[in-house]
Design a protein around this motif. Sequence first.
Motif, PDB file in Angstrom:
ATOM      1  N   SER A 210       0.840  -1.212   0.000  1.00 23.18           N
ATOM      2  CA  SER A 210       0.000   0.000   0.000  1.00 23.18           C
ATOM      3  C   SER A 210       0.866   1.249   0.000  1.00 23.18           C
ATOM      4  N   ALA A 211       1.900   1.245   0.861  1.00 21.49           N
ATOM      5  CA  ALA A 211       2.762   2.436   0.970  1.00 21.49           C
ATOM      6  C   ALA A 211       3.425   2.730  -0.366  1.00 21.49           C
ATOM      7  N   LEU A 212       3.971   1.681  -0.996  1.00 22.17           N
ATOM      8  CA  LEU A 212       4.682   1.922  -2.251  1.00 22.17           C
ATOM      9  C   LEU A 212       3.719   2.153  -3.413  1.00 22.17           C
ATOM     10  N   LEU A 213       2.544   1.543  -3.318  1.00 24.50           N
ATOM     11  CA  LEU A 213       1.534   1.783  -4.356  1.00 24.50           C
ATOM     12  C   LEU A 213       1.053   3.234  -4.304  1.00 24.50           C
ATOM     13  N   LEU A 214       0.874   3.727  -3.091  1.00 20.43           N
ATOM     14  CA  LEU A 214       0.485   5.132  -2.921  1.00 20.43           C
ATOM     15  C   LEU A 214       1.517   6.051  -3.567  1.00 20.43           C
ATOM     16  N   LEU A 215       2.784   5.732  -3.285  1.00 19.16           N
ATOM     17  CA  LEU A 215       3.885   6.527  -3.830  1.00 19.16           C
ATOM     18  C   LEU A 215       3.890   6.438  -5.356  1.00 19.16           C
ATOM     19  N   CYS A 216       3.642   5.231  -5.835  1.00 23.89           N
ATOM     20  CA  CYS A 216       3.613   4.985  -7.284  1.00 23.89           C
ATOM     21  C   CYS A 216       2.509   5.826  -7.933  1.00 23.89           C
ATOM     22  N   ILE A 217       1.312   5.777  -7.342  1.00 20.75           N
ATOM     23  CA  ILE A 217       0.184   6.532  -7.912  1.00 20.75           C
ATOM     24  C   ILE A 217       0.474   8.026  -7.848  1.00 20.75           C
ATOM     25  N   ALA A 218       1.002   8.465  -6.698  1.00 21.40           N
ATOM     26  CA  ALA A 218       1.311   9.894  -6.534  1.00 21.40           C
ATOM     27  C   ALA A 218       2.266  10.351  -7.630  1.00 21.40           C
ATOM     28  N   PHE A 219       3.266   9.521  -7.926  1.00 23.33           N
ATOM     29  CA  PHE A 219       4.237   9.967  -8.924  1.00 23.33           C
ATOM     30  C   PHE A 219       3.764   9.796 -10.353  1.00 23.33           C
ATOM     31  N   LYS A 220       2.829   8.915 -10.558  1.00 29.39           N
ATOM     32  CA  LYS A 220       2.186   8.852 -11.877  1.00 29.39           C
ATOM     33  C   LYS A 220       1.480  10.190 -12.122  1.00 29.39           C
TER      34      LYS A 220
ATOM     35  N   ASN B 112       9.788   5.751 -13.783  1.00 30.81           N
ATOM     36  CA  ASN B 112       8.965   4.556 -13.982  1.00 30.81           C
ATOM     37  C   ASN B 112       8.442   4.076 -12.621  1.00 30.81           C
ATOM     38  N   PRO B 113       7.424   4.780 -12.085  1.00 33.32           N
ATOM     39  CA  PRO B 113       7.006   4.500 -10.700  1.00 33.32           C
ATOM     40  C   PRO B 113       6.519   3.075 -10.458  1.00 33.32           C
ATOM     41  N   LYS B 114       6.094   2.380 -11.519  1.00 33.19           N
ATOM     42  CA  LYS B 114       5.573   1.017 -11.262  1.00 33.19           C
ATOM     43  C   LYS B 114       6.673   0.070 -10.771  1.00 33.19           C
ATOM     44  N   LEU B 115       7.946   0.475 -10.993  1.00 30.40           N
ATOM     45  CA  LEU B 115       9.041  -0.362 -10.513  1.00 30.40           C
ATOM     46  C   LEU B 115       9.066  -0.434  -8.988  1.00 30.40           C
ATOM     47  N   MET B 116       8.361   0.529  -8.351  1.00 28.16           N
ATOM     48  CA  MET B 116       8.300   0.516  -6.888  1.00 28.16           C
ATOM     49  C   MET B 116       7.680  -0.776  -6.381  1.00 28.16           C
TER      50      MET B 116
END
Lengths: 304, 383
Positions: A210-220, B112-116
């Motif tokens: 969840s934490a990294l997905l949140l970060l991922c979505i935020a940066f998208k 490439n944020p999906k790499l997270m």
Amino acid sequence: MKRKCLLLAIAALTAFGCSFAQNRKALKINEVMVQNESSIVDEYGNRGAWIELYNSNFGPLEISSVYLTNDSTNKTLYPVPLGDERTKMGKRQMVIFFADADATKGTFHTSFTLEPGKDNWVGIYDADGLTLIDEVTIPASLPAGASYACVIDADGNETWEVRDGSTPTLYITPGGENTIRDTNRKVEDFAHYDPNGFGMAVMAMGIVFSALLLLCIAFKIISKIGATVSRQNKAKAQSKSESTAVTAKDVEHDSGEEIAAICMALYQHLNAHDTESTVLTINKVKRAYSPWNSKIYNLRQLPH
Amino acid sequence: MNDFLQGNLQRFWELTGFANCEIGNFVMLAVGLFFIWLAIKKNFEPMLLVPIGFGILIGNVPFNTTAGLEIGIYEEGSVLNILYDGVARGWYPPLIFLGIGAMTDFSALIANPKLMLIGAAAQFGIFGAYMVALAIGFAPDQAGAIAIIGGADGPTAIFLSSKLAPNLMGAIAVSAYSYMALVPVIQPPIMRLLTTKNERLIKMKPARAVSQNEKIIFPIVGMLLTCFVVPSGLPLLGMLFFGNLLRECGVTSRLAKTASNALTDIVTILLGLTVGCSTQASHFLTSQTIFIFFLGFMAFIIASTSGVLFVKLFNLVLPKAKKINPLIGNAGVSAVPMSARISNNLGLEYDPSNYLLMHAMGPNVAGVIGSAVAAGVLLGFLA
């Protein structure tokens, strides 16, 4: 002028933050004894009613200038004096105030007393004399020699109970924790309810994802906004220069290599020279590889 | 006179290492020498293994512990004990994280944020090892401290073990750093085993250029989001992102330089040396240490496996043009930059024009964040 305003704003914000830092909500009334028959004595050898305060914080807490009172209409009845080192409570520590109506005896002697056989209300007010920090009403039925103590149950809820020292769980504990913990309850619970660790794995992986997905979505989202802003800026610059610049669509897909190639070409064009700056040395300059000084952290490396 | 001299010499002899040595001391001295040899001759993590190795030597010179000399690392007030405070109370690791933040370029991840998500998947190594540790018979808090070895992050392992199982910290730290040094040996066979030839040849599109603004926003948003989810990770995540902000903001280059060079070097020296010293034979040579090394090994294998398998799964839902080379899956463990280099080397082995380094750096730095979050979760659940 702008700079001054900014500095003033920073000062105001800092002051605002400091006012919160002084908050003494962590101060709790922990245990009270009205009729002291065989419990602790004060430094004069007298047994009197006492009030135990507890710093529930994990940091030190200065309690000088807070008010202790047993009269809700007189909130500033006994101010804890300034200038006594002992009023700085350590983390998770307790102090005892003797309610003997003789404040001349010292810092920890209040100017009021508690009366047996009737309900006694005790409150702590913050230094402003208005903000109630904590309060408790000791019932008139409290037997002589017993204390009224705050205990925290398994779910973290606070309850008050009468303690007469008759059983190990009902010990009177002036200056000590009301609940003695010899084990870590969280660990015990995990050992009991999740013996194979599957629950922990599912929960923890869920949180990490969840934490990294949140970060991922935020940066998208941020990169989309960035690309839009970049397109707009480019379009503005394009309209100004009226040049045959690259289209906005191309900008979005500029790769690192293209930018590096353009930068290199510009650098060579503007800084063409024959002699590179050099350093002559007889010292060995070979450096052993280590992740702590690796260039990979400092330079964006792209394939040749 | 003769008796006086003889008595003094006798007392002096009783203070020497020769009079106090045990077989365990020699075993640990051999381990220390082996670490130093690995670092100098094999170039395995020399910046860490030299201080740890020498620390093991210092910590295992036998002396009379009843003489009250105040020299041992566990004797309150001794110099080594004071230096050890940063390990015991867990304030060296956040300082190292500050340096890591100041050194790390998160561009690959931002581009490439999906790499997270690969960095998150690899953290299964931690929780897989947690389950194995419980099965072996460790208590949940000890199991959590040991399992964090799977995060492949030395400072995080030290930080968490200092909070959850201080008595196991020496073994956990040495195990974590040993396996980090052995990443080039452990990971490639797993990567080969779990990938097909076609998968290894997948070429990924070059990452887009990342603007300065995005680089500045990343540590701020990153810190706020991750710490709101896991506040117990604040010491590590806060310092990591703070260090990165110093690096990227462009106006604190002096601070970033100090954090990434001098400060990191100083703390690394102190951390490595005192962790090494803490491995006194009497504390270190126990059956638990053997289990910890076994669990650390398991954790690394599970972490690398889960990273690679996650990429393969992820590829099932990605369009053909955006497929990810599963060779970067191993980089989800946060052994920065070692595991990313392994991805790159293996990629080049199968296609000399397939450079995976920058792509692998994405999951690699995500692994750093992921392991810090995982440590925060374990701390929140078990402390």
